[in-house]
Design an enzyme around this catalytic site. Structure first.
Site, PDB file in Angstrom:
ATOM      1  N   LYS A   1      -3.485  -9.868  -7.212  1.00 38.90           N
ATOM      2  CA  LYS A   1      -4.771 -10.397  -6.534  1.00 38.90           C
ATOM      3  C   LYS A   1      -6.123  -9.359  -6.734  1.00 38.90           C
ATOM      4  O   LYS A   1      -5.572  -8.283  -7.234  1.00 38.90           O
ATOM      5  CB  LYS A   1      -4.488  -9.913  -4.923  1.00 38.90           C
ATOM      6  CG  LYS A   1      -5.598 -10.496  -3.909  1.00 38.90           C
ATOM      7  CD  LYS A   1      -5.309  -9.903  -2.444  1.00 38.90           C
ATOM      8  CE  LYS A   1      -5.335  -8.654  -2.306  1.00 38.90           C
ATOM      9  NZ  LYS A   1      -5.349  -8.092  -1.065  1.00 38.90           N
TER      10      LYS A   1
ATOM     11  N   LYS B   1     -10.659  -4.696  -4.330  1.00 40.87           N
ATOM     12  CA  LYS B   1     -11.499  -3.813  -4.279  1.00 40.87           C
ATOM     13  C   LYS B   1     -10.976  -2.630  -4.931  1.00 40.87           C
ATOM     14  O   LYS B   1     -11.770  -1.627  -5.413  1.00 40.87           O
ATOM     15  CB  LYS B   1     -11.923  -3.309  -2.915  1.00 40.87           C
ATOM     16  CG  LYS B   1     -12.611  -4.169  -2.197  1.00 40.87           C
ATOM     17  CD  LYS B   1     -13.284  -3.943  -0.711  1.00 40.87           C
ATOM     18  CE  LYS B   1     -12.894  -4.651   0.489  1.00 40.87           C
ATOM     19  NZ  LYS B   1     -11.581  -4.497   0.848  1.00 40.87           N
TER      20      LYS B   1
ATOM     21  N   LYS C   1       0.723  -1.396  -0.054  1.00 41.07           N
ATOM     22  CA  LYS C   1      -0.093   0.019  -0.005  1.00 41.07           C
ATOM     23  C   LYS C   1       0.756   1.293  -0.018  1.00 41.07           C
ATOM     24  O   LYS C   1       0.467   2.134  -0.621  1.00 41.07           O
ATOM     25  CB  LYS C   1      -0.910   0.150   1.296  1.00 41.07           C
ATOM     26  CG  LYS C   1      -2.040  -0.993   1.002  1.00 41.07           C
ATOM     27  CD  LYS C   1      -3.210  -0.471   1.698  1.00 41.07           C
ATOM     28  CE  LYS C   1      -4.358  -1.738   1.370  1.00 41.07           C
ATOM     29  NZ  LYS C   1      -5.849  -1.516   2.443  1.00 41.07           N
TER      30      LYS C   1
HETATM   31  P1  TYM Z   1     -10.032  -6.851   3.060  1.00 40.91           P
HETATM   32  O1  TYM Z   1     -11.005  -5.768   3.496  1.00 40.91           O
HETATM   33  O2  TYM Z   1      -8.884  -6.353   2.053  1.00 40.91           O
HETATM   34  O3  TYM Z   1     -10.401  -7.965   2.665  1.00 40.91           O
HETATM   35  C1  TYM Z   1     -11.715  -8.595   3.244  1.00 40.91           C
HETATM   36  C2  TYM Z   1     -11.451 -10.007   3.175  1.00 40.91           C
HETATM   37  O4  TYM Z   1     -11.709 -10.463   1.862  1.00 40.91           O
HETATM   38  C3  TYM Z   1     -10.469 -11.593   1.818  1.00 40.91           C
HETATM   39  N1  TYM Z   1      -9.985 -11.309   0.523  1.00 40.91           N
HETATM   40  C4  TYM Z   1      -9.778 -12.181  -0.534  1.00 40.91           C
HETATM   41  N2  TYM Z   1      -9.698 -13.461  -0.408  1.00 40.91           N
HETATM   42  C5  TYM Z   1      -9.661 -14.230  -1.617  1.00 40.91           C
HETATM   43  N3  TYM Z   1      -8.843 -13.553  -2.735  1.00 40.91           N
HETATM   44  C6  TYM Z   1      -8.927 -12.371  -2.939  1.00 40.91           C
HETATM   45  N4  TYM Z   1      -8.611 -11.733  -3.886  1.00 40.91           N
HETATM   46  C7  TYM Z   1      -9.436 -11.344  -1.678  1.00 40.91           C
HETATM   47  N5  TYM Z   1      -9.268 -10.164  -1.509  1.00 40.91           N
HETATM   48  C8  TYM Z   1      -9.794 -10.003  -0.311  1.00 40.91           C
HETATM   49  C9  TYM Z   1      -9.464 -11.000   2.579  1.00 40.91           C
HETATM   50  O5  TYM Z   1      -8.321 -11.946   3.131  1.00 40.91           O
HETATM   51  C10 TYM Z   1     -10.164 -10.614   3.858  1.00 40.91           C
HETATM   52  O6  TYM Z   1     -10.522 -11.699   4.726  1.00 40.91           O
HETATM   53  N6  TYM Z   1      -7.353  -5.984   7.343  1.00 40.91           N
HETATM   54  C11 TYM Z   1      -8.607  -6.661   6.753  1.00 40.91           C
HETATM   55  C12 TYM Z   1      -9.824  -6.344   7.544  1.00 40.91           C
HETATM   56  C13 TYM Z   1      -9.933  -6.334   8.759  1.00 40.91           C
HETATM   57  C14 TYM Z   1     -10.131  -7.347   9.667  1.00 40.91           C
HETATM   58  C15 TYM Z   1      -9.878  -7.098  10.797  1.00 40.91           C
HETATM   59  C16 TYM Z   1     -10.198  -8.959   9.199  1.00 40.91           C
HETATM   60  C17 TYM Z   1      -9.656  -5.246   9.889  1.00 40.91           C
HETATM   61  N7  TYM Z   1      -9.771  -5.820  10.869  1.00 40.91           N
HETATM   62  C18 TYM Z   1     -10.043  -7.981  11.793  1.00 40.91           C
HETATM   63  C19 TYM Z   1     -10.206  -9.769  10.238  1.00 40.91           C
HETATM   64  C20 TYM Z   1     -10.222  -9.272  11.464  1.00 40.91           C
HETATM   65  C21 TYM Z   1      -8.559  -6.324   5.326  1.00 40.91           C
HETATM   66  O7  TYM Z   1      -7.941  -5.196   5.039  1.00 40.91           O
HETATM   67  O8  TYM Z   1      -9.109  -7.064   4.412  1.00 40.91           O
END
Ligand code: TYM
Length: 334
Positions: free
Chosen positions: A196, A199, A114
């Protein structure tokens, strides 16, 4: 009576939810309320580590809540809340910042990625983000954190920080396990199978969104990058055929079929048959979610009642942990 095990996870409303977030995370959250006490939230505080348009952030936060419900998370049986509504996240986040090492944070690949993408805004929050994520998790003393592969490193850091804290003060935090799906933990971009699906991808052809129209989804799959090998058959070989392997993974995740079954199903057929078949399977998986989310989104009063009740419940649970932590570190009780 046995206490139920606890499950918790969150997603940042920093962009429209993609098929990656669905297959890597949300799909594994549903239908677990029988077995687990479940907490799922919109990680809006994490989103502002990258500059957001305020109106869009508000809209996406509510859309995400509607999508959670449409994906099968019944608010009567799962605690659904908005992170910024539960002040204990920021408070424990600060404490855990003081137990998370500069060296640990410097090794986080999400920070490296990032900060490379947002060179003009490498702020402190982006760097200390994993300490807030550790707080999100540890406040609820969960057993499992269902996430995609890319969040594994943050979950491991959470475990390290929790163990460090427990080592100093005694058993305060339960040590949580990341729960990563066998199929779908890392969905790649349809236009660039080396990166990957995300979003925040600038190329809209790489990502499929939960709310997207069926014809747009189908067009993206038809155009999906396959591989330039001469074989042109549907065979699972991630090293040499990453584009096809990604489409097979998506197909396997939405249909429940194994890679061997998929190879057999498309035996003797080219990508021209395979790609639209994957598109169709995805369209049919997402159709009921999109329709239900659109219906729920119209009922703003209902959404408000869900996030208010969610915040109240979450806050009660979070406060128990925060109080314990404040006492341990030596803050005077109010
Ligand atoms: P984030 O918002 O980037 O993604 C949300 C969830 O989706 C999964 N994910 C994917 N899995 C498979 N293939 C992909 N291309 C893909 N893109 C996203 C991510 O692994 C995630 O599970 N830091 C976290 C959000 C967060 C969080 C937490 C998660 C904040 N606090 C506490 C768990 C517990 C994040 O940025 O996910």
């Amino acid at each position: 009576m046995d206490e139920k095990k606890v499950m918790l996870s969150g997603i940042q409303p920093s962009g429209d939810l993609t098929l990656g977030s669905y297959l890597g995370a949300i799909k594994n959250w549903g239908a677990r309320a029988e077995e687990f006490d479940c907490y799922y939230f919109m990680a809006d505080m994490h989103s502002i580590t990258v500059r957001q348009d305020p109106a869009a952030l508000r809209r996406r936060t509510l859309e995400q809540l509607a999508q959670y419900i449409a994906c099968g998370l019944d608010p009567e049986r799962n605690t659904l809340f908005i992170q910024s509504h539960v002040h204990q996240h920021a408070e424990l986040g600060w404490v855990l910042n003081c137990y998370t090492m500069f060296g640990e944070l410097s090794r986080m690949t999400q920070f490296k990625d990032k900060s490379a993408k947002n060179k003009d805004n490498i702020n402190g929050g982006l760097f200390t983000y994993p300490a807030l994520m550790a707080a999100d998790i540890l406040l609820y003393q969960p057993d499992y954190v269902p996430v995609g592969e890319d969040q594994k490193q943050h979950c491991e850091l959470t475990r390290d920080v929790a163990q460090r804290f427990n080592h100093i003060y005694g058993d305060v935090f339960k040590i949580p396990e990341p729960y990563i799906p066998k199929v779908g933990a890392r969905i790649m971009s349809l236009s660039d199978p080396a990166s990957k699906m995300s979003k925040s991808d600038k190329d809209p052809n790489g990502s499929v969104y939960l709310m997207e129209k069926p014809e747009d989804i189908q067009r993206k799959f038809k155009r999906a990058v396959t591989d330039s090998d001469t074989e042109r058959c549907v065979r699972y070989d991630p090293a040499n055929k990453p584009g096809v392997a990604n489409l097979m993974t998506i197909y396997a995740a939405v249909t429940g079929r194994t890679m061997e079954e998929i190879e057999r199903e498309f035996d003797g057929q080219g990508y021209g048959v395979f790609k639209p078949a994957v598109g169709e399977a995805v369209v049919e998986t997402l159709r009921p979610i999109r329709e239900e989310a659109q219906r729920i989104l119209k009922d703003k009063a209902y959404l408000e009642s869900v996030y208010r009740a969610g915040a109240e419940k979450a806050s009660r649970v979070a406060e128990r942990t925060l109080r314990k932590v404040y006492k341990k570190v030596g803050f005077v009780a109010r």
